[in-house]
Design a protein around this motif. Structure first.
Motif, PDB file in Angstrom:
ATOM      1  N   VAL A 152     -17.103 -14.917 -24.019  1.00 54.82           N
ATOM      2  CA  VAL A 152     -15.907 -15.170 -23.208  1.00 54.82           C
ATOM      3  C   VAL A 152     -15.569 -16.656 -23.285  1.00 54.82           C
ATOM      4  CG1 VAL A 152     -14.908 -15.125 -20.898  1.00 54.82           C
ATOM      5  CG2 VAL A 152     -16.428 -13.276 -21.639  1.00 54.82           C
ATOM      6  N   PRO A 153     -14.431 -17.025 -23.851  1.00 58.35           N
ATOM      7  CA  PRO A 153     -14.114 -18.451 -24.016  1.00 58.35           C
ATOM      8  C   PRO A 153     -13.817 -19.141 -22.692  1.00 58.35           C
ATOM      9  CG  PRO A 153     -12.244 -17.075 -24.642  1.00 58.35           C
ATOM     10  CD  PRO A 153     -13.376 -16.141 -24.376  1.00 58.35           C
ATOM     11  N   GLY A 154     -14.360 -20.324 -22.530  1.00 56.38           N
ATOM     12  CA  GLY A 154     -14.041 -21.155 -21.374  1.00 56.38           C
ATOM     13  C   GLY A 154     -14.610 -20.694 -20.058  1.00 56.38           C
ATOM     14  N   LEU A 155     -15.613 -19.819 -20.081  1.00 56.06           N
ATOM     15  CA  LEU A 155     -16.205 -19.345 -18.833  1.00 56.06           C
ATOM     16  C   LEU A 155     -16.877 -20.514 -18.105  1.00 56.06           C
ATOM     17  CD1 LEU A 155     -16.860 -16.940 -16.993  1.00 56.06           C
ATOM     18  CD2 LEU A 155     -18.949 -16.589 -18.331  1.00 56.06           C
ATOM     19  N   THR A 156     -16.517 -20.717 -16.843  1.00 54.05           N
ATOM     20  CA  THR A 156     -17.004 -21.860 -16.081  1.00 54.05           C
ATOM     21  C   THR A 156     -18.193 -21.513 -15.198  1.00 54.05           C
ATOM     22  OG1 THR A 156     -14.774 -22.806 -16.020  1.00 54.05           O
ATOM     23  CG2 THR A 156     -16.365 -23.651 -14.414  1.00 54.05           C
ATOM     24  N   GLY A 157     -18.120 -20.361 -14.526  1.00 52.37           N
ATOM     25  CA  GLY A 157     -19.167 -20.020 -13.578  1.00 52.37           C
ATOM     26  C   GLY A 157     -19.368 -18.535 -13.447  1.00 52.37           C
ATOM     27  N   VAL A 158     -20.513 -18.160 -12.868  1.00 54.49           N
ATOM     28  CA  VAL A 158     -20.816 -16.757 -12.635  1.00 54.49           C
ATOM     29  C   VAL A 158     -21.248 -16.574 -11.190  1.00 54.49           C
ATOM     30  CG1 VAL A 158     -21.445 -16.272 -15.023  1.00 54.49           C
ATOM     31  CG2 VAL A 158     -23.209 -17.023 -13.425  1.00 54.49           C
ATOM     32  N   ALA A 159     -20.866 -15.440 -10.624  1.00 56.20           N
ATOM     33  CA  ALA A 159     -21.296 -15.042  -9.291  1.00 56.20           C
ATOM     34  C   ALA A 159     -22.233 -13.863  -9.450  1.00 56.20           C
ATOM     35  CB  ALA A 159     -20.095 -14.672  -8.432  1.00 56.20           C
ATOM     36  N   ILE A 160     -23.464 -14.028  -9.032  1.00 58.19           N
ATOM     37  CA  ILE A 160     -24.509 -13.031  -9.286  1.00 58.19           C
ATOM     38  C   ILE A 160     -24.851 -12.287  -8.001  1.00 58.19           C
ATOM     39  CG2 ILE A 160     -26.912 -12.715  -9.983  1.00 58.19           C
ATOM     40  CD1 ILE A 160     -26.569 -15.122 -11.836  1.00 58.19           C
ATOM     41  N   ALA A 161     -24.612 -10.973  -8.000  1.00 58.94           N
ATOM     42  CA  ALA A 161     -24.912 -10.114  -6.853  1.00 58.94           C
ATOM     43  C   ALA A 161     -25.720  -8.919  -7.338  1.00 58.94           C
ATOM     44  CB  ALA A 161     -23.630  -9.665  -6.165  1.00 58.94           C
ATOM     45  N   THR A 162     -26.886  -9.222  -7.841  1.00 58.19           N
ATOM     46  CA  THR A 162     -27.789  -8.210  -8.386  1.00 58.19           C
ATOM     47  C   THR A 162     -29.069  -8.201  -7.562  1.00 58.19           C
ATOM     48  OG1 THR A 162     -28.760  -9.802  -9.917  1.00 58.19           O
ATOM     49  CG2 THR A 162     -26.862  -8.542 -10.714  1.00 58.19           C
ATOM     50  N   PRO A 163     -29.953  -7.219  -7.753  1.00 58.39           N
ATOM     51  CA  PRO A 163     -31.214  -7.231  -6.998  1.00 58.39           C
ATOM     52  C   PRO A 163     -31.968  -8.547  -7.168  1.00 58.39           C
ATOM     53  CG  PRO A 163     -30.924  -5.120  -8.074  1.00 58.39           C
ATOM     54  CD  PRO A 163     -29.813  -6.004  -8.578  1.00 58.39           C
ATOM     55  N   ALA A 164     -32.629  -8.981  -6.097  1.00 51.86           N
ATOM     56  CA  ALA A 164     -33.290 -10.289  -6.101  1.00 51.86           C
ATOM     57  C   ALA A 164     -34.330 -10.420  -7.211  1.00 51.86           C
ATOM     58  CB  ALA A 164     -33.939 -10.542  -4.742  1.00 51.86           C
ATOM     59  N   THR A 165     -34.930  -9.306  -7.606  1.00 46.30           N
ATOM     60  CA  THR A 165     -35.940  -9.358  -8.662  1.00 46.30           C
ATOM     61  C   THR A 165     -35.357  -9.776 -10.004  1.00 46.30           C
ATOM     62  OG1 THR A 165     -35.611  -6.974  -8.993  1.00 46.30           O
ATOM     63  CG2 THR A 165     -37.465  -7.651  -7.593  1.00 46.30           C
ATOM     64  N   THR A 166     -34.048  -9.662 -10.168  1.00 46.74           N
ATOM     65  CA  THR A 166     -33.396 -10.031 -11.431  1.00 46.74           C
ATOM     66  C   THR A 166     -32.852 -11.454 -11.425  1.00 46.74           C
ATOM     67  OG1 THR A 166     -31.168  -9.276 -10.793  1.00 46.74           O
ATOM     68  CG2 THR A 166     -32.691  -7.614 -11.686  1.00 46.74           C
ATOM     69  N   HIS A 167     -32.839 -12.104 -10.270  1.00 46.08           N
ATOM     70  CA  HIS A 167     -32.148 -13.386 -10.138  1.00 46.08           C
ATOM     71  C   HIS A 167     -32.696 -14.466 -11.058  1.00 46.08           C
ATOM     72  CE1 HIS A 167     -30.196 -12.738  -5.901  1.00 46.08           C
ATOM     73  NE2 HIS A 167     -29.845 -11.823  -6.787  1.00 46.08           N
ATOM     74  N   TYR A 168     -34.004 -14.612 -11.091  1.00 44.44           N
ATOM     75  CA  TYR A 168     -34.584 -15.735 -11.835  1.00 44.44           C
ATOM     76  C   TYR A 168     -34.135 -15.729 -13.293  1.00 44.44           C
ATOM     77  CZ  TYR A 168     -38.037 -18.575 -14.295  1.00 44.44           C
ATOM     78  OH  TYR A 168     -38.648 -19.495 -15.108  1.00 44.44           O
TER      79      TYR A 168
END
Length: 345
Positions: free
Chosen positions: A67-83
């Protein structure tokens, strides 16, 4: 605004849908991608929000890298996947907005905070309550000394579900009230204790606790007591601080007066203590959805290249360290755990 910040939302389950709604409504944001492993969820949000055909809908995280120019991501997944997700996102050069808790491990949290700093990226944790108008106003009341000498605090967070299968009631519920106490007091605990009971999943020694009782002790000796349960039909979201001049109550279930200042103190007459100066004040609050406020804070942090003072990665790390110490205490039947010892790298 022509140059909008390009954001991808990762995970559109129960909470991720609300993140998507807020970022879609933000005037300085262009949501360019949505990632979720469940195709039916992607189809649902496409229809619900009438997403533009140019928005990438994918089940694969790696698809974001094209994805060109992607600046940021918002992550709302299970906590075990966060790291793993956050670490990869930071290496890709993306600013990160992460659902709480940041991770389930204090060392991982510290690593991610250092990584964000090394790459000059923003890492914000979605501690929504810290942006609630009642919590913001409550902080000013407490720190202005209007309660007099602080005595103790208490909180109750109960409901009938949802019952989590990945974490216990401690990790699911406690973080909100701990964050509020820390913010109002301007301190973090130095000692914690936790006891719990398991009914639904597993045995008492190894299962996921449905009921948890916490004690937090702060540097000045102030103590807060928290009651958490997802097996209680009496839904409560109530927190209070008691002082020598009165009490401050945040009752989220009271839509008309969520923040109340109860004045009252004792006057000693001989060997009797007589209540005096009693009264009740419903405090006026600013308007605005707390989640919308924290999403906007993330965007402001990106534009100013300045981490959030309210909910940075380091604030999230402090809270995970407290939860980890409470977990140790819970496993030891309520034995006190000292944070200044436990939280060393």
């Amino acid at each position: 605004m022509t140059n909008k910040i390009k954001i991808a939302v990762i995970g559109v389950g129960r909470w991720g849908v609300h993140l998507l709604r807020n970022f879609l409504a933000h005037p300085q944001v262009n949501v360019v991608a949505v990632v979720d492993p469940h195709p039916e969820r992607l189809a649902a949000v496409k229809q619900q929000f009438n997403l533009d055909k140019n928005v990438l809908l994918t089940t694969q995280w790696d698809d974001l890298k094209r994805v060109p120019g992607l600046t940021g991501v918002a992550i709302a997944t299970p906590a075990t996947t966060h790291y793993a997700l956050i670490k990869d996102a930071l290496h890709q050069g993306y600013h990160v907005f992460a659902e709480k808790p940041l991770t389930l491990n204090p060392a991982e949290c510290r690593e991610l905070c250092h990584l964000a700093e090394q790459h000059h990226l923003i890492l914000t944790v979605d501690h929504t309550y810290l942006f609630h108008p009642a919590v913001e106003r409550g902080k000013t009341v407490v720190q202005a000394g209007k309660l007099g000498d602080l005595r103790y605090g208490y909180a109750t967070r109960t409901h009938l579900g949802p019952v989590r299968q990945d974490v216990d009631a401690l990790w699911d519920l406690a973080i909100h009230d701990i964050a509020i106490f820390n913010a109002w007091l301007g301190q973090i605990p130095v000692q914690v204790q936790a006891t719990g009971t398991v009914w639904l999943q597993g045995c008492e020694e190894q299962g996921l606790a449905d009921l948890v009782w916490l004690t937090l002790t702060y540097p000045d000796g102030f103590q807060a007591y928290i009651h958490l349960c997802w097996l209680n039909a009496d839904k409560q979201r109530r927190l209070g601080i008691v002082g020598s001049l009165g009490s401050l109550i945040f009752d989220e279930m009271s839509l008309s007066s969520p923040l109340t200042l109860l004045n009252g103190e004792f006057e000693q007459q001989g060997n009797q203590f007589i209540p005096v100066n009693q009264g009740q004040i419903t405090l006026e609050l600013e308007t605005g959805e707390p989640l919308g406020r924290v999403c906007s804070s993330f965007i402001v942090s990106i534009l100013n290249n300045t981490p959030s003072e309210v909910s940075s990665g380091w604030v999230g790390t402090e809270l995970v360290e407290i939860l980890a110490a409470l977990t140790v205490s819970l496993g030891q039947g309520g034995k006190p755990v000292f944070l200044n010892n436990y939280s060393q790298p």
